[in-house]
Design an enzyme around this catalytic site. Structure first.
Site, PDB file in Angstrom:
ATOM      1  N   THR A  12       0.859  -1.184   0.000  1.00 43.67           N
ATOM      2  CA  THR A  12       0.000   0.000   0.000  1.00 43.67           C
ATOM      3  C   THR A  12       0.897   1.236   0.000  1.00 43.67           C
ATOM      4  O   THR A  12       2.016   1.218   0.519  1.00 43.67           O
ATOM      5  CB  THR A  12      -0.934   0.028   1.218  1.00 43.67           C
ATOM      6  OG1 THR A  12      -0.160   0.099   2.426  1.00 43.67           O
ATOM      7  CG2 THR A  12      -1.817  -1.212   1.251  1.00 43.67           C
ATOM      8  N   GLY A  13       0.402   2.311  -0.601  1.00 40.05           N
ATOM      9  CA  GLY A  13       1.271   3.477  -0.762  1.00 40.05           C
ATOM     10  C   GLY A  13       2.453   3.135  -1.642  1.00 40.05           C
ATOM     11  O   GLY A  13       3.563   3.618  -1.428  1.00 40.05           O
ATOM     12  N   GLY A  14       2.203   2.306  -2.643  1.00 41.38           N
ATOM     13  CA  GLY A  14       3.298   1.762  -3.447  1.00 41.38           C
ATOM     14  C   GLY A  14       3.632   2.552  -4.696  1.00 41.38           C
ATOM     15  O   GLY A  14       4.446   2.098  -5.499  1.00 41.38           O
ATOM     16  N   GLY A  17       7.941   7.118  -3.451  1.00 36.95           N
ATOM     17  CA  GLY A  17       8.818   7.034  -2.295  1.00 36.95           C
ATOM     18  C   GLY A  17       9.302   5.645  -1.971  1.00 36.95           C
ATOM     19  O   GLY A  17       9.683   4.860  -2.851  1.00 36.95           O
ATOM     20  N   ILE A  18       9.276   5.311  -0.685  1.00 33.09           N
ATOM     21  CA  ILE A  18       9.753   4.012  -0.213  1.00 33.09           C
ATOM     22  C   ILE A  18       8.900   2.880  -0.773  1.00 33.09           C
ATOM     23  O   ILE A  18       9.407   1.807  -1.108  1.00 33.09           O
ATOM     24  CB  ILE A  18       9.775   3.990   1.329  1.00 33.09           C
ATOM     25  CG1 ILE A  18      10.911   4.894   1.844  1.00 33.09           C
ATOM     26  CG2 ILE A  18       9.929   2.568   1.861  1.00 33.09           C
ATOM     27  CD1 ILE A  18      10.854   5.170   3.332  1.00 33.09           C
ATOM     28  N   TYR A 150       1.715  12.683  14.632  1.00 33.25           N
ATOM     29  CA  TYR A 150       2.360  11.714  13.741  1.00 33.25           C
ATOM     30  C   TYR A 150       3.195  10.720  14.539  1.00 33.25           C
ATOM     31  O   TYR A 150       3.130   9.510  14.310  1.00 33.25           O
ATOM     32  CB  TYR A 150       3.230  12.453  12.727  1.00 33.25           C
ATOM     33  CG  TYR A 150       4.029  11.553  11.815  1.00 33.25           C
ATOM     34  CD1 TYR A 150       3.410  10.755  10.862  1.00 33.25           C
ATOM     35  CD2 TYR A 150       5.423  11.500  11.904  1.00 33.25           C
ATOM     36  CE1 TYR A 150       4.141   9.931  10.018  1.00 33.25           C
ATOM     37  CE2 TYR A 150       6.164  10.681  11.057  1.00 33.25           C
ATOM     38  CZ  TYR A 150       5.520   9.905  10.126  1.00 33.25           C
ATOM     39  OH  TYR A 150       6.248   9.089   9.300  1.00 33.25           O
TER      40      TYR A 150
END
Length: 244
Positions: A12-14, A17-18, A150
């Site tokens: 996820t969030g692929g 960035g990282i 955060y």
């Protein structure tokens, strides 16, 4: 590089960035990788950049219907998962005295609630011996000005892994936290000015910020059988920033 040959992964969030660097590394190691993200244009660009053995699915991890559709698609197409990298997350600077309910909800809904339900919904697809990786942060173990919400969200992620390692007894499924320090991604460059980046670099014994490929290499280790006797752990990729 073949340590992930034949494995099916979801990041996820692929799309940036990282997450994107990890998707590239997983594919290079032999995996088929699903990547998810909220913005279709960025997701499509990431799929094109990776090139092969990748499928992008637009999904917001705070939306239960999106998560169901994501997991149902993987089940229909591949039948199972071997690697789940719950990487999607957000961070904003907001000092005490200016924290709003909206800021709190936005951060915790993505970083904690989204992570929790990503893992829970994907759990039936994970085979024995699978690896779950959660993205933490150095701020989860440090006091950081203007980042208390955060930081608290990442501390919560750390404890999810500890507790889930106990919940997953008897399944052979591992869950570990990957905690980067300052890493030169587009989001970090957008969030931090050059002076702040330089200060973070000087605070690390290695005298620099990290590259996403360096974190991706550790993600590949945690995804692979090389980490077969690790669960409930946190691995820092921070140049020593939070360690000394």
């Amino acid at each position: 590089m073949t340590k992930l040959t034949g494995k099916i992964a979801l990041i996820t969030g692929g799309a940036s960035g990282i997450g994107l660097a990890s998707a590239k590394r997983f594919v290079a190691e032999g995996a088929f990788v699903y990547i998810s993200g909220r913005r279709k244009d960025i997701l499509d660009a990431a799929v094109t950049e990776i090139g092969s053995n990748v499928r992008g699915i637009q999904a917001d991890i705070t939306n239960a219907d999106d998560l169901d559709r994501l997991i149902d698609t993987i089940k229909a197409e591949k039948g199972h998962l071997d690697i789940l990298f719950a990487n999607a997350g957000v961070g904003e600077f907001t000092p005490l005295g200016k924290i709003t309910s909206e800021h709190y909800d936005y951060t915790f809904n993505i970083n904690v609630k989204g992570t929790l339900f990503t893992v829970q919904k994907a759990l039936p697809l994970l085979r024995p011996g699978s690896s779950i990786i959660l993205t933490g942060s150095t701020v989860g173990v440090m006091g950081t000005p203007a980042m208390s919400v955060y930081s608290a969200s990442k501390a919560a992620v750390r404890n999810l892994a500890r507790s889930w390692a106990q919940d997953l007894r008897g399944t052979s499924i591992r869950v570990n936290v990957l905690s980067p320090g300052a890493t030169k991604t587009d989001k970090v460059i957008e969030l931090l000015n050059p002076e702040m980046l330089e200060s973070l670099a000087k605070g690390a014994p290695l005298d620099r910020v990290g590259d996403p490929t360096e974190t991706a290499a550790v993600a590949a280790f945690l995804a692979s059988d090389d980490s077969s006797f690790m669960t409930g752990s946190e691995v820092f990729v921070d140049g020593g920033y939070a360690q000394v």
